[in-house]
Structure formats: C-alpha cells, structure tokens
Design a protein around this motif. Structure first.
Motif, short mmCIF file in Angstrom:
data_model
loop_
_atom_site.label_atom_id
_atom_site.label_comp_id
_atom_site.label_asym_id
_atom_site.label_seq_id
_atom_site.Cartn_x
_atom_site.Cartn_y
_atom_site.Cartn_z
N LEU A 353 -2.69 -0.32 15.10
CA LEU A 353 -2.64 -0.68 13.69
C LEU A 353 -1.91 -2.02 13.51
N LEU A 354 -2.29 -2.73 12.46
CA LEU A 354 -1.56 -3.92 12.05
C LEU A 354 -0.87 -3.61 10.73
N ALA A 355 0.45 -3.66 10.73
CA ALA A 355 1.23 -3.48 9.51
C ALA A 355 1.73 -4.85 9.06
N SER A 356 1.47 -5.22 7.82
CA SER A 356 1.85 -6.53 7.31
C SER A 356 2.63 -6.40 6.01
N ASN A 357 3.15 -7.53 5.55
CA ASN A 357 4.03 -7.59 4.37
C ASN A 357 5.28 -6.75 4.56
N ASP A 389 6.90 -10.69 9.58
CA ASP A 389 6.61 -9.70 8.54
C ASP A 389 5.38 -8.86 8.92
N SER A 390 4.94 -8.98 10.17
CA SER A 390 3.78 -8.22 10.65
C SER A 390 4.12 -7.58 11.99
N ALA A 391 3.50 -6.43 12.26
CA ALA A 391 3.75 -5.73 13.52
C ALA A 391 2.50 -5.00 13.96
N SER A 406 -4.20 5.92 6.46
CA SER A 406 -4.58 6.49 5.17
C SER A 406 -3.37 6.91 4.35
N HIS A 407 -2.27 7.29 5.03
CA HIS A 407 -1.09 7.75 4.31
C HIS A 407 -0.08 6.65 4.02
N LEU A 408 0.00 5.62 4.86
CA LEU A 408 1.07 4.64 4.73
C LEU A 408 0.64 3.33 4.10
N ASN A 409 -0.65 3.03 4.08
CA ASN A 409 -1.09 1.80 3.44
C ASN A 409 -0.75 1.84 1.94
N GLY A 410 -0.03 0.82 1.47
CA GLY A 410 0.33 0.77 0.05
C GLY A 410 1.67 1.41 -0.27
N GLN A 411 2.35 1.98 0.72
CA GLN A 411 3.67 2.57 0.47
C GLN A 411 4.74 1.48 0.48
N LYS A 412 5.89 1.80 -0.11
CA LYS A 412 6.98 0.84 -0.20
C LYS A 412 8.02 1.13 0.87
N MET A 413 8.32 0.11 1.68
CA MET A 413 9.29 0.23 2.76
C MET A 413 10.24 -0.96 2.69
N TYR A 414 11.53 -0.68 2.59
CA TYR A 414 12.53 -1.75 2.47
C TYR A 414 12.19 -2.70 1.32
N ILE A 418 3.83 -2.27 1.91
CA ILE A 418 3.26 -2.62 3.21
C ILE A 418 1.75 -2.41 3.21
N ARG A 419 1.07 -3.21 4.01
CA ARG A 419 -0.38 -3.08 4.18
C ARG A 419 -0.65 -2.65 5.61
N VAL A 420 -1.46 -1.63 5.77
CA VAL A 420 -1.76 -1.10 7.10
C VAL A 420 -3.27 -1.12 7.30
#
Length: 544
Positions: A353-357, A389-391, A406-414, A418-420
């Motif tokens: 996965l690519l997590a950004s923002n 800001d990406s991992a 499906s569960h973490l895209n659009g959630q707020k972290m720190y 975040i976009r997944v």
C-alpha cells in the motif's frame, strides 16, 4: 482499457480505481466542465446544459457521481449500487452521457460506499464503472424528464420500508410483487470457496434468513435461501444480483425459486434451519455447536464456519465489519479477505500500500505498523526518504491490503486525513547493508505482535472500521477503571465512557472522536501493564 496513471499515486495493474478524485479519463473528456453549483438540477432545457464534472479534490458528499455506465442501463441497476449502504434518496440519470448521480440519505453512507468500491470493483452488466464523490451536495429533480427514475426510486423505497411497490407514470408496475420468500442462488466464477455461513452473513442484512440449503448442480455451487418475508427476498435480489462476493470473482446470480418453503432435515455445513437448532447433523457431517445454534435462533448475527483449506477449530459470532450499512463489505472486506482468503493462501492483488498525506513530523514505521496491523499482518514499512509524508506498507497478502485500504483511506491520523491506495511495488525493499536510512525502513516480518498469524484466531471475527469506541483486553485484575481512564486520557484525548466486561479482563472505552481513538490505539496497543500483561487494543462496533 489502459488508463493514464499518475506517477505520484504509484498506481499500476488496477482494473479500476475509485476515489474522491477524478479519473484520468474524466480529465481528458471534452464533454465535461467544472461546475460551481452546490446542487444538480434537472428542469426542462436546463438539463441539456448540465455540467457534471466534479472537481479534482471533491470532499465527501452524499451525492455520488457514477460514470462509464453501459448503454441501456436501467434505473434499478444504478440504485442497486447504492442500496446496500443505506437509503437512496434521489437519482438523476444522464443516459446520453452514460452517467448518473445517486444521492444517499447520509454522507456516512456515501463514504462507506466509496471506500468499499475502492477495494471492490463495481460492475453493472459485467462492465466496470467509475464511482466518485460529486462536488454537489444535493440533487434537485423536480422535472417531468426524470419521472421514470423517480418512480423506480419510490418503488425501491417502498420495498426497503416493507411497503408495496408503486407504479410508474405509464401505469406499469416497476417492481412486481415477490412471488416467493425463497431465492435460488448460483455462484459464477467461484475462485474462492463460498460457505453457507458466508451466504447467511450477506443476505441477513435484508431480513431474517430462516433456512439455507447448498448443493452442487451442473458443476456449479448453488443454494436455496428462504427469508421470513417475500419482500425481504425481493430487496436482496434487487441489491445483490450480479454483485461479486469477493473482489472480481464469486458472482451472485439470483432468481426467485418456484418453492415457497424449504424442508431442512439436518443442521450442518450443507444445510441449516435457523428456526430449529435441535435438528441432527446427519451421517458423516460435523454438527452445529449448540451454543452457536442458540445464538442463531436468538438473532440474525451471522456465523463464520470453517472454509475449505483452512484449519479453523471453531465457529464464532461475526459482526459486520461496516456495521449495518454495507452487507457486501461485511463478507467481502472482512470475513472473506482477512479470515478466509488469506488463510487459504490466495492473494488476488498486490499486497503493498501507499499511504500519503501523512504528518511527517509525527509518523513513524512503528505507528503505521500498529494502525495497519489492525487489518492484517504488516511485513515491512518504508517512509519515503525524499517525500516523508508518504510511506509504503507491505501487508501479508493482497487481500489484507484491500481490507486495510477500505477501512483506513480517508481516516484522520496525527491531524491529517490520510490517503491509502495500492502501490505499483510488489515488495518493500530493505536498505542495503551498511546504509543508514535514518530509521525510515523497518522489517516486521518476525514481529510477535501480528494479530492474524494464528489460524482460527478470534481476531478474524472482530475486524471493524476505526471508531471512537475501543475494545481493551488482557487487563490485569488489579487495574481499575480510573487507572485505564487516566492512561487513555494521557494519550491526548478525552474518555467519554467506560464499561468493564463481567470478568473484568476486557472493557469498552469510548473516546470523544475517532481520531482520538486511532491515536490511543497507536500509543497504547501492547502497553506494558505490569506482571507480564500487555494491553491489547482494537476498534469496536459497539457504543457505551
């Protein structure tokens, strides 16, 4: 069809990508224009001038924009895309453009719909379609031009609410009364095993499932499923016919059976009468656990049995991963992807996965491991050296990656949303030996904190989206409610409610917001409580 892939998204090998952003096809379309309006209106000649282009970064909206629909698509088929996620309150068909707008009752339902179809390709008549948020906040469809669509919507709403379907403007019945409470179900393209309990999980969202019989005919897996009411059967058929249980396979083909009642003789993994838990298992068949049968008889909570090719030792009550909003996501995203498909050794998609923002000042490989580890076993994490800001996050397989996305895209972290997405990479490379990458890459392959490494783990039954309520377990006997309230308050949030389970080894704790709960889970999962007790923290579907 080849789509233009944005380099910064790191997307490749996807049959379809759905998000709150426009696809590249839309960017190149000469028939679409930016619209400053906050609502979509269909009234006479204005509809010909309707500007349907949604902005590049549309925020969540209860209006969903659907594109690339096949020719001659019906209003009912479009409504069925949104029906599993909640009440559909309006529809606007643009058949000349092969597009439609669908308005859901709440923004929450729309977010769930978009997140689910990010992981599972939506199809209408076996044609992949594009789904995204609209930048419009409501639909206004008071024109005679949209009467047909409105008539269908009213009929579907009547079925949803248990009433009688209405008729369209021409006097013809839009939805005929259901002829039977029994559905005949055929599974096409059955790449993964489908069990009786998976069917019960999916169909129970539309009403009380009374009986199921499964069998193989003409080398096809089939089932007969009886609802308590024909209206429930009609709603399930309308919503689920043609849908995939798992990503890109196991397609449901549903019709009404000529039977009006099923005669079930045995309760086992081939047939089940949920109204008669005392039935025998039959020769050579594993019996249904009495406690499980009693639970089924008491309510409609579904049970996940043993899928072929896995080593589950028992069945347990399974609750929908997305609550009551989405029946398909419960089976596809949670039960199937994590608990069944991954264990059977299949991996249909890329597991990276690519997590950004991300908040680059706060995020660490360990925090991403803990959060994404709620939905699968994280193998490696790499924060990008030139774009902190990406991992990249490597899950155990593609199905766990789909579930986490499906569960973490659009959630707020720190403090940041975040976009997944799925990455083009198939593995996360470790730095060359002797090279210092400032701790940005970490290998978790042999971590003892993996939640899903043990086949048959109860963790497979308790996969839920991020919520303000946390489930705590492995609590020492001498720890009090005040101790736990103080511990979680120190993570930077406010504890709104607390409740011990009867044995006091587990508890529910509710934070003020989902973001606070995410922060608390990251900080306190595996926290050393003393005496060899490590606190276990997960999201709960419950409220206190």
């Amino acid at each position: 069809m080849n789509f233009l892939i944005f380099a910064y998204c790191y997307l490749l090998h996807l049959p379809i990508y759905i998000s709150s952003q426009r696809s590249s096809d839309e960017l190149l379309s000469g028939s679409l224009y930016n619209s400053p309006n906050s609502s979509v209106t269909a009234n006479g000649s204005d509809s010909k001038k309707l500007r349907v282009e949604d902005s590049m970064d549309s925020p969540p909206s209860r209006v969903i924009h659907i594109r690339k629909l096949p020719n001659e698509v019906s209003e009912t088929e479009v409504i069925a895309l949104g029906l599993p996620f909640g009440k559909v309150t309006n529809i606007l068909m643009l058949k000349g453009k092969n597009q439609a707008f669908l308005e859901l009752g709440t923004e929450e339902a729309a977010v769930t719909m978009v997140n689910y179809y990010t992981a599972v390709t939506p199809q209408v008549r076996n044609v992949p379609v594009f789904i995204q948020y609209s930048n419009h906040k409501e639909l206004k469809t008071d024109s005679a031009l949209n009467q047909r669509a409105q008539a269908v919507l009213q009929a579907v709403s009547a079925v949803q609410e248990g009433g009688s379907p209405s008729s369209d403007a021409a006097g013809e019945s839009v939805l005929a009364p259901a002829p039977s409470p029994v559905l005949r179900i055929i599974i096409d393209n059955m790449f993964y095993p489908v069990t009786l309990d998976v069917l019960q999980q999916i169909f129970s969202k539309f009403g009380t499932v009374m009986k199921i019989i499964t069998f193989t005919k003409n080398n096809q897996f089939q089932a007969l499923l009886q609802f308590s009411d024909p209206v429930n059967a009609q709603q399930a058929k309308l919503s689920l016919d043609g849908q995939n249980i798992y990503n890109s396979c196991c397609t449901l083909r549903i019709d009404f059976s000529k039977l009006v009642n099923l005669n079930v003789k045995y309760n086992n993994d081939k047939s089940r009468d949920y109204t008669r838990p005392e039935l025998p298992a039959g020769d050579g068949q594993p019996p249904v656990d009495p406690a499980v049968a009693a639970a089924l008889n008491k309510d409609s909570t579904s049970l996940l049995g043993t899928p072929s090719g896995t080593s589950y030792s028992s069945a347990g009550a399974f609750q929908s991963s997305l609550g009551a909003i989405s029946p398909l996501s419960a089976a596809a995203a949670a039960a199937a992807a994590a608990g069944r498909v991954a264990l059977s050794g299949h991996s249909g998609t890329n597991g990276v996965l690519l997590a950004s923002n991300l908040n680059e000042e706060m995020v660490t490989p360990q925090s991403l491991f803990t959060l994404f580890g709620v939905y699968g076993d994280v193998q490696r994490v790499k924060i990008l050296y030139n774009k902190k800001d990406s991992a990249l996050i490597q899950m155990a397989d593609g199905n766990q990656a789909q579930l986490a996305m499906s569960h973490l895209n659009g959630q707020k972290m720190y403090g940041k949303i975040i976009r997944v997405t799925l990455s083009k990479h198939h593995t996360v490379q470790l730095p060359r030996e002797g090279l210092d990458d400032q701790g940005l890459t970490k290998d978790f392959t042999n971590s003892p904190l993996h939640r899903f490494k043990k086949p048959g783990s109860k963790n497979f039954q308790n996969i839920f989206p991020p919520s303000a309520t946390l489930h705590l377990s492995n609590i020492p006997e001498d720890v009090t409610e005040d101790d736990l309230r103080l511990l979680f308050s120190n993570s930077g949030g406010t504890v709104k409610a607390f409740k011990f389970f009867q044995d006091r080894k587990m508890a529910l704790l509710q934070m003020s917001t989902v973001e606070e709960a995410i922060q608390a889970l990251i900080d306190l999962h595996n926290y050393d409580m003393g005496g060899g007790h490590r606190l276990r923290v997960s999201f709960s579907k419950s409220t206190i």
